[in-house]
Design a protein around this motif. Sequence first.
Motif, short mmCIF file in Angstrom:
data_model
loop_
_atom_site.label_atom_id
_atom_site.label_comp_id
_atom_site.label_asym_id
_atom_site.label_seq_id
_atom_site.Cartn_x
_atom_site.Cartn_y
_atom_site.Cartn_z
N GLN A 1 45.59 40.36 28.28
CA GLN A 1 45.43 41.55 29.11
C GLN A 1 45.69 42.82 28.30
OE1 GLN A 1 48.27 42.72 32.29
NE2 GLN A 1 46.61 42.31 33.70
N TYR B 1 51.79 41.50 38.98
CA TYR B 1 50.79 41.84 39.99
C TYR B 1 49.36 41.55 39.57
CZ TYR B 1 49.11 44.98 43.69
OH TYR B 1 48.52 45.53 44.77
N GLY B 2 48.87 40.37 39.95
CA GLY B 2 47.46 40.10 39.71
C GLY B 2 47.13 39.66 38.31
N LYS B 3 48.08 39.55 37.41
CA LYS B 3 47.78 39.19 36.03
C LYS B 3 47.66 37.68 35.89
CE LYS B 3 49.82 39.22 31.41
NZ LYS B 3 50.99 39.64 30.62
N LEU B 4 46.71 37.25 35.09
CA LEU B 4 46.61 35.86 34.70
C LEU B 4 46.98 35.73 33.23
CD1 LEU B 4 43.41 34.35 36.39
CD2 LEU B 4 45.77 34.34 37.17
N PHE C 1 45.07 27.99 37.53
CA PHE C 1 43.63 28.14 37.62
C PHE C 1 42.95 27.45 36.44
CE2 PHE C 1 43.62 31.68 40.72
CZ PHE C 1 44.92 32.10 40.61
N GLY D 1 42.69 32.82 23.39
CA GLY D 1 42.37 32.92 24.81
C GLY D 1 42.10 34.36 25.21
N TYR E 1 40.66 42.57 29.83
CA TYR E 1 41.12 41.53 28.92
C TYR E 1 40.23 41.55 27.68
CZ TYR E 1 43.86 39.32 32.65
OH TYR E 1 44.78 39.06 33.64
N PHE F 1 46.49 33.26 30.07
CA PHE F 1 45.51 32.25 29.71
C PHE F 1 45.99 31.39 28.54
CE2 PHE F 1 41.65 33.15 32.09
CZ PHE F 1 41.95 34.40 32.61
N GLY F 2 45.52 30.14 28.52
CA GLY F 2 45.68 29.29 27.37
C GLY F 2 44.62 29.60 26.33
N GLN F 3 44.65 28.84 25.23
CA GLN F 3 43.76 29.10 24.10
C GLN F 3 42.34 28.62 24.34
OE1 GLN F 3 46.59 27.36 24.25
NE2 GLN F 3 47.78 27.52 22.37
N TYR G 1 43.12 45.90 42.72
CA TYR G 1 43.60 45.55 41.39
C TYR G 1 42.44 45.36 40.44
CZ TYR G 1 46.11 43.03 37.73
OH TYR G 1 46.64 42.64 36.53
N PHE H 1 39.21 27.24 30.21
CA PHE H 1 40.49 27.92 30.11
C PHE H 1 41.38 27.55 31.29
CE2 PHE H 1 39.98 30.66 26.54
CZ PHE H 1 38.64 31.02 26.50
N ASN I 1 40.79 41.78 41.48
CA ASN I 1 41.16 40.88 42.56
C ASN I 1 41.86 41.65 43.66
OD1 ASN I 1 43.82 41.17 41.81
ND2 ASN I 1 44.09 39.05 41.17
N PHE J 1 35.04 30.71 37.83
CA PHE J 1 36.22 30.10 38.47
C PHE J 1 35.88 28.70 38.94
CE2 PHE J 1 39.87 29.52 41.03
CZ PHE J 1 39.45 29.05 42.26
N SER K 1 49.10 32.47 37.31
CA SER K 1 49.47 33.76 37.87
C SER K 1 50.91 33.68 38.34
CB SER K 1 48.58 34.11 39.06
OG SER K 1 48.83 33.22 40.14
N ALA L 1 44.81 41.23 44.81
CA ALA L 1 46.26 41.03 44.77
C ALA L 1 46.97 42.16 45.50
CB ALA L 1 46.74 40.96 43.32
N TYR M 1 41.80 26.08 41.88
CA TYR M 1 43.11 26.73 41.99
C TYR M 1 44.12 25.77 42.60
CZ TYR M 1 46.75 29.45 44.30
OH TYR M 1 47.96 29.93 44.74
N TYR N 1 39.12 28.01 34.53
CA TYR N 1 37.87 28.74 34.43
C TYR N 1 36.98 28.06 33.39
CZ TYR N 1 39.49 32.83 37.07
OH TYR N 1 39.94 33.68 38.06
#
Lengths: 114, 117
Positions: free
Chosen positions: A45, B102-105, B35, A42, A35, B107-109, A31, B91, A94, B47, B95, A96, B50, B37
């Motif tokens: 993606q 699939y694998g996406k995070l 998470f 923030g 971003y 995020f906050g501001q 994967y 941050f 990652n 990182f 997930s 994933a 978690y 970061y």
Amino acid sequence: EAQVTQNPRYLITVTGKKLTVTCSQNMNHEYMSWYRQDPGLGLRQIYYSMNVEVTDKGDVPEGYKVSRKEKRNFPLILESPSPNQTSLYFCASNGAPFNTGELFFGEGSRLTVL
Amino acid sequence: AQKITQTQPGMFVQEKEAVTLDCTYDTSDPSYGLFWYKQPSSGEMIFLIYQGSYDQQNATEGRYSLNFQKARKSANLVISASQLGDSAMYFCAMSDAGGTSYGKLTFGQGTILTVHP
């Protein structure tokens, strides 16, 4: 050393001049994703890829293209950059879906479009 | 859709004191990961910690702990004994561990933490 490498780290370009930001990872991750980071928003993606020749849009794909011809590489292409694409870009990978979902990030590419 | 909210644009703390950075999330998925970061001024993403949605215990990593309150949908980061090197942007992210993103995070501001000597 496990890492994600992206180039260039800094780039100033002009509107309409095509550019490519390269990304390579040495962790054999399936994967990969891109971003962009903007103040107050923030990280968002742009595109992601689940494996070779499999790519899909993220949340903000307009104005970008990607390709995944090899597992380790995932370049981001701006065919005709515009000033609103001035941003800090991160490539990430990652393993994933068989892990926690932690992303391994490249060092970032700061792009300015004049 | 998942959403992460960090309501503190900036925080200040005295060196050696503890600080809590707030994070609330929203999701309808039963399985997810949370998470934190750190992004120093040099720009890289580091990182920190978690927490899985089914983990009973709060996660800890050295001076970092994640205060996970599932019912309140909060995942605050606690940094104990702050150091000058903790000054950075932080941050919170989540997930979809069991879903299709699939694998996406997400995020906050971000929260900018400044540690004063």
